[in-house]
Write a protein that holds these residues in place. Structure first.
Motif, PDB file in Angstrom:
ATOM      1  N   ASP A   1      -6.560  66.909 -53.232  1.00 30.27           N
ATOM      2  CA  ASP A   1      -7.078  67.383 -54.518  1.00 30.27           C
ATOM      3  C   ASP A   1      -8.589  67.556 -54.378  1.00 30.27           C
ATOM      4  O   ASP A   1      -9.258  66.782 -53.685  1.00 30.27           O
ATOM      5  CB  ASP A   1      -6.781  66.388 -55.637  1.00 30.27           C
ATOM      6  N   LEU A   2      -9.136  68.540 -55.072  1.00 31.88           N
ATOM      7  CA  LEU A   2     -10.567  68.843 -55.014  1.00 31.88           C
ATOM      8  C   LEU A   2     -11.130  68.830 -56.424  1.00 31.88           C
ATOM      9  O   LEU A   2     -10.602  69.491 -57.322  1.00 31.88           O
ATOM     10  CB  LEU A   2     -10.800  70.210 -54.373  1.00 31.88           C
ATOM     11  N   PHE A   3     -12.196  68.070 -56.603  1.00 27.45           N
ATOM     12  CA  PHE A   3     -12.860  68.017 -57.903  1.00 27.45           C
ATOM     13  C   PHE A   3     -14.335  68.343 -57.736  1.00 27.45           C
ATOM     14  O   PHE A   3     -15.027  67.764 -56.900  1.00 27.45           O
ATOM     15  CB  PHE A   3     -12.723  66.629 -58.525  1.00 27.45           C
ATOM     16  N   ASP A   4     -14.818  69.275 -58.541  1.00 25.95           N
ATOM     17  CA  ASP A   4     -16.251  69.578 -58.620  1.00 25.95           C
ATOM     18  C   ASP A   4     -16.621  69.642 -60.091  1.00 25.95           C
ATOM     19  O   ASP A   4     -16.183  70.538 -60.812  1.00 25.95           O
ATOM     20  CB  ASP A   4     -16.577  70.898 -57.925  1.00 25.95           C
TER      21      ASP A   4
ATOM     22  N   SER B   1      -8.971  49.827 -76.257  1.00 22.92           N
ATOM     23  CA  SER B   1      -8.234  50.268 -75.073  1.00 22.92           C
ATOM     24  C   SER B   1      -8.312  51.791 -74.992  1.00 22.92           C
ATOM     25  O   SER B   1      -8.532  52.471 -76.003  1.00 22.92           O
ATOM     26  CB  SER B   1      -6.776  49.811 -75.151  1.00 22.92           C
ATOM     27  N   LEU B   2      -8.141  52.337 -73.784  1.00 16.03           N
ATOM     28  CA  LEU B   2      -8.221  53.783 -73.548  1.00 16.03           C
ATOM     29  C   LEU B   2      -6.933  54.281 -72.898  1.00 16.03           C
ATOM     30  O   LEU B   2      -6.276  53.554 -72.147  1.00 16.03           O
ATOM     31  CB  LEU B   2      -9.408  54.109 -72.634  1.00 16.03           C
ATOM     32  N   SER B   3      -6.624  55.537 -73.197  1.00 15.29           N
ATOM     33  CA  SER B   3      -5.501  56.210 -72.528  1.00 15.29           C
ATOM     34  C   SER B   3      -5.988  57.559 -72.021  1.00 15.29           C
ATOM     35  O   SER B   3      -6.733  58.264 -72.709  1.00 15.29           O
ATOM     36  CB  SER B   3      -4.336  56.420 -73.491  1.00 15.29           C
ATOM     37  N   TYR B   4      -5.560  57.889 -70.797  1.00 16.53           N
ATOM     38  CA  TYR B   4      -5.957  59.176 -70.202  1.00 16.53           C
ATOM     39  C   TYR B   4      -4.755  60.100 -69.995  1.00 16.53           C
ATOM     40  O   TYR B   4      -4.860  61.099 -69.289  1.00 16.53           O
ATOM     41  CB  TYR B   4      -6.664  58.925 -68.863  1.00 16.53           C
ATOM     42  N   ASP B   5      -3.617  59.757 -70.618  1.00 16.61           N
ATOM     43  CA  ASP B   5      -2.408  60.569 -70.446  1.00 16.61           C
ATOM     44  C   ASP B   5      -1.704  60.779 -71.787  1.00 16.61           C
ATOM     45  O   ASP B   5      -0.483  60.705 -71.878  1.00 16.61           O
ATOM     46  CB  ASP B   5      -1.470  59.928 -69.419  1.00 16.61           C
TER      47      ASP B   5
ATOM     48  N   GLU C   1     -11.106  62.464 -65.230  1.00 14.86           N
ATOM     49  CA  GLU C   1     -10.171  62.503 -66.358  1.00 14.86           C
ATOM     50  C   GLU C   1     -10.388  63.754 -67.210  1.00 14.86           C
ATOM     51  O   GLU C   1     -11.516  64.163 -67.462  1.00 14.86           O
ATOM     52  CB  GLU C   1     -10.331  61.253 -67.230  1.00 14.86           C
ATOM     53  N   ARG C   2      -9.252  64.333 -67.684  1.00 15.84           N
ATOM     54  CA  ARG C   2      -9.305  65.586 -68.433  1.00 15.84           C
ATOM     55  C   ARG C   2      -8.864  65.409 -69.894  1.00 15.84           C
ATOM     56  O   ARG C   2      -8.775  66.369 -70.643  1.00 15.84           O
ATOM     57  CB  ARG C   2      -8.432  66.659 -67.762  1.00 15.84           C
TER      58      ARG C   2
ATOM     59  N   PRO D   1     -12.774  69.337 -71.083  1.00 19.01           N
ATOM     60  CA  PRO D   1     -12.953  70.435 -70.142  1.00 19.01           C
ATOM     61  C   PRO D   1     -13.921  70.076 -69.008  1.00 19.01           C
ATOM     62  O   PRO D   1     -14.818  69.230 -69.179  1.00 19.01           O
ATOM     63  CB  PRO D   1     -13.519  71.558 -71.015  1.00 19.01           C
ATOM     64  N   LEU D   2     -13.758  70.714 -67.877  1.00 19.62           N
ATOM     65  CA  LEU D   2     -14.657  70.514 -66.740  1.00 19.62           C
ATOM     66  C   LEU D   2     -16.074  70.944 -67.093  1.00 19.62           C
ATOM     67  O   LEU D   2     -16.292  71.752 -68.002  1.00 19.62           O
ATOM     68  CB  LEU D   2     -14.166  71.303 -65.537  1.00 19.62           C
ATOM     69  N   GLY D   3     -16.999  70.415 -66.348  1.00 21.77           N
ATOM     70  CA  GLY D   3     -18.397  70.828 -66.491  1.00 21.77           C
ATOM     71  C   GLY D   3     -19.241  69.866 -67.286  1.00 21.77           C
ATOM     72  O   GLY D   3     -20.424  70.148 -67.532  1.00 21.77           O
ATOM     73  N   TYR D   4     -18.680  68.734 -67.711  1.00 24.48           N
ATOM     74  CA  TYR D   4     -19.424  67.796 -68.541  1.00 24.48           C
ATOM     75  C   TYR D   4     -19.152  66.360 -68.108  1.00 24.48           C
ATOM     76  O   TYR D   4     -18.139  66.057 -67.469  1.00 24.48           O
ATOM     77  CB  TYR D   4     -19.029  67.938 -70.016  1.00 24.48           C
ATOM     78  N   VAL D   5     -20.077  65.485 -68.508  1.00 20.73           N
ATOM     79  CA  VAL D   5     -19.886  64.050 -68.410  1.00 20.73           C
ATOM     80  C   VAL D   5     -19.597  63.547 -69.818  1.00 20.73           C
ATOM     81  O   VAL D   5     -20.306  63.909 -70.772  1.00 20.73           O
ATOM     82  CB  VAL D   5     -21.153  63.358 -67.855  1.00 20.73           C
ATOM     83  N   TYR D   6     -18.572  62.711 -69.972  1.00 11.49           N
ATOM     84  CA  TYR D   6     -18.134  62.283 -71.298  1.00 11.49           C
ATOM     85  C   TYR D   6     -18.321  60.778 -71.481  1.00 11.49           C
ATOM     86  O   TYR D   6     -18.206  59.988 -70.533  1.00 11.49           O
ATOM     87  CB  TYR D   6     -16.659  62.627 -71.507  1.00 11.49           C
ATOM     88  N   SER D   7     -18.575  60.402 -72.744  1.00 14.58           N
ATOM     89  CA  SER D   7     -18.633  58.990 -73.095  1.00 14.58           C
ATOM     90  C   SER D   7     -18.162  58.814 -74.538  1.00 14.58           C
ATOM     91  O   SER D   7     -18.220  59.750 -75.344  1.00 14.58           O
ATOM     92  CB  SER D   7     -20.050  58.432 -72.942  1.00 14.58           C
ATOM     93  N   ILE D   8     -17.678  57.618 -74.861  1.00 14.15           N
ATOM     94  CA  ILE D   8     -17.308  57.251 -76.230  1.00 14.15           C
ATOM     95  C   ILE D   8     -18.262  56.151 -76.680  1.00 14.15           C
ATOM     96  O   ILE D   8     -18.437  55.144 -75.977  1.00 14.15           O
ATOM     97  CB  ILE D   8     -15.856  56.765 -76.305  1.00 14.15           C
TER      98      ILE D   8
END
Length: 628
Positions: free
Chosen positions: A204-207, A114-118, A147-148, A88-95
């Motif tokens: 596209d707009l990202f905040d 490896s990572l997948s974003y879809d 990425e969502r 979800p929006l509003g956070y910074v993510y890490s693994i």
């Protein structure tokens, strides 16, 4: 459609580093409620690929009791694929996760991720991990802000009884999104070709903070050199202006035709600006001391209340930018100067520009001599032993009289003009004056102009209490004290005199004051006609000082000592503590060129009187003042 070139800018604003970390998915292979991140593992045809609860291959679990182990896998590859996680929006993510490798051969073996974003439709290139850590090693992967969703896959392959690759403590972590500027991306611009003049702009707009943004449009018609065209909001529609939320597939329409623009040619550029108004700007820089009018040079410091801000400044009145000099140490303002400063910090909006005008009113008839260091003495060779050894001297700033004191100036203070026979007139230099007369003149003039007198005799700075100027040696007047901090008039020290005569530099290392050609800068035996001349009638040196070579010898404060240079202080020297003679500098109208060099020192008095009370037809003086 006709595609147009686009440049867009994102307004960078405030940034906060106060973040709270939260684990939202975890897999530690404990097979209990703490394991919230589901996974799927393949089943290799040989070896061991699974959970272990004991020491194996030189290690046990990184955390807890259990961990994932691989051993003796032959030619098979083992892999673990972690379930897709929404972001979800509003956070910074890490693994974050840990791995342990032992004796893997990089040529044939691997452990990697490896990572997948879809949701697994596509995967990133494999990232190889170290083949022989022999200790649990942490991997931290930052997830791109846009990425969502995310999936993770780890994989290993190795063959041999002494090789191992283990895994543990997989965590998906999120932190509150630090305040960041909105980002505009995936921009496409197309002009209608039906003659309507309409332009479609998609973006596209990202905040990351989910702030509502204000979108504005600027247009350049000179290939981006300036963006002077600001479309009228009346001619804009769609996702433009205030109240624009983050999402993709934004669309705005500009009726350029209504503004008489045909957008023909290749010089047009577009700039989209996104502002979410959530960031305070960097604090405005502050100048100390404050702007104003000063009678001396000022040491100006610049500060900013915003921690870790970078201050950039200009000294010519121009607007500072991110290419301007970085402020690090206080600035010396020696002449009237307009300072401007602007503060910057990464991801903050720049401060407003601070401006300060410092008006430095150099005393009339004086030249400012900036403090500095120079080599004093016979730097060119061919001089005399009293000019050696050459030595480095550092001086504070001071003011030096542009001219030798004139007969009119002397008479105005002392009541009479002692000069005669060798040039008489208001603008001729005063001569036939003794050193004793000089210190009286200095204090009388200081008092008359409301300045603090410099010299004191028997505890008094008022010459009216000193008695008559002596015409023979006088121990009381010889004991005169100089207050170097007072702002009144005084004689220069010998070091100040030479420094000023050299133009406050040894580069170029002129023989005379301002030139290697004495005819250009001074009156001496070959050109004077055996008399003094009007002050300032030859060329000045680089500081704007006249007649420092020739015309008249000039008194200095210092007692004379032919060997003083061997023991001179290196910092603001003021000469020996005592002596029989006072120093003369500069040469005079009847001297040969060698005696008019900037390094030449003298104390000789041709009339036969003993210094410092005697006077002479070839001795004058110029005034000095502290740098205040």
């Amino acid at each position: 459609m006709n595609r147009l070139t686009l440049l867009f800018a994102v307004l960078m604003l405030a940034f906060s580093t106060l973040l709270f970390a939260e684990t939202i998915a975890y897999q530690g292979f404990e097979e209990d409620g703490s394991d919230t991140w589901d996974y799927t593992a393949n089943t290799p045809g040989s070896g061991y690929w699974g959970i272990m609860d004991a020491e194996f291959g030189g290690t046990d679990a990184q955390s807890g009791e259990q961990y994932w182990v691989s051993w003796l896998m032959g030619t098979d590859e083992g892999s673990i694929e972690y379930a897709n996680q929404e972001l979800p929006l509003g956070y910074v993510y890490s693994i974050n996760f840990y791995y342990y490798s032992r004796l893997l051969d990089p040529a044939t073996d691997f452990c990697r991720y490896s990572l997948s974003y879809d949701d697994g439709l596509s995967w990133s290139e494999w990232t190889e991990l170290l083949p022989d850590t022999q200790a649990w090693t942490e991997v931290a992967i930052e997830i791109p802000d846009l990425e969502r969703q995310v999936m993770l896959k780890v994989s290993t392959k190795h063959n041999g009884t002494s090789k191992y690759a283990h895994w543990d403590s997989f965590a998906l972590i999120r932190q509150d999104f630090p305040p960041q500027a909105p980002v505009i991306y995936n921009v496409q611009i197309a002009q209608h070709l039906d003659g309507s003049g309409y332009v479609d702009i998609y973006y596209d707009l990202f905040d990351g903070n989910q702030d509502i943004s204000t979108i504005s449009l600027l247009v350049s018609e000179d290939a981006g050199a300036t963006y002077a065209i600001v479309p009228d909001l009346f001619n804009l529609s769609g996702d433009i202006g205030a109240g624009i939320a983050s999402s993709s597939d934004k669309h705005l329409i500009w009726d350029a035709g209504a503004e008489s623009l045909d957008l023909e040619g290749d010089q047009y550029r577009f700039r989209l600006l996104a502002e979410d108004n959530s960031y305070p700007p960097v604090a405005i820089p502050v100048f100390t001391p404050v702007a104003g009018t000063y009678v001396s040079s000022q040491t100006v410091s610049i500060s900013c209340a915003t921690a870790d801000a970078t201050i950039r400044y200009t000294t010519n009145g121009s607007e500072p930018n991110e290419s301007s000099p970085v402020y690090s140490t206080p600035l010396t303002v020696a002449s009237t100067t307009t300072l401007k400063a602007k503060a910057y910090k990464a991801q903050w909006s720049a401060s407003e520009t601070a401006t300060a005008l410092y008006t430095i009113t150099t005393p009339e008839g004086f030249v400012y001599v900036p403090g500095g260091s120079f080599t004093m003495g016979d730097t060119r060779g061919g001089g005399f032993s009293s000019e050696l050894p050459t030595h480095s001297v550092t001086l504070s700033s001071f003011y030096m009289g542009k001219y030798e004191v004139t007969q009119a100036e002397y008479a105005d203070v002392m009541g009479s003009n002692p000069s005669h026979d060798y040039g008489v007139g208001d603008n001729y230099p005063a001569y036939n004056v003794s050193w004793y007369s000089m210190i009286k003149y200095c204090n009388l003039r200081s008092i008359g102009e409301g300045l603090t007198p410099v010299y004191s005799i028997s505890g008094s700075t008022n010459p009216t209490t000193w008695g008559t100027v002596p015409t023979s040696n006088n121990t009381t007047w010889n004991a005169a004290i100089c207050d170097w901090a007072a702002n009144g008039y005084r004689l220069p020290t010998e070091a100040e005199w030479e420094y000023a005569a050299r133009g406050a530099t040894n580069t170029p290392d002129y023989l005379y004051s301002g030139s290697d050609d004495l005819n250009a800068v001074g009156w001496y035996s070959s050109n004077s006609g055996s008399t003094t001349h009007l002050v300032g009638s030859k060329a000045p040196n680089a500081l704007g000082l006249y007649d420092m070579s020739g015309n008249l010898h000039e008194w200095c404060w210092d007692w004379w000592d032919s060997s003083y240079y061997s023991s001179s202080s290196s910092n603001n020297p003021t000469g020996p503590n005592s002596g029989s003679y006072r120093v003369l500098r500069g040469g005079f109208w009847n001297y040969d060129a060698v005696y008019c060099r900037v390094a030449y020192r003298n104390h000789y008095y041709p009339n036969g009187s003993n210094y410092p009370y005697g006077s002479g037809y070839y001795i004058g003086f110029r005034l000095c003042r502290a740098g205040l």
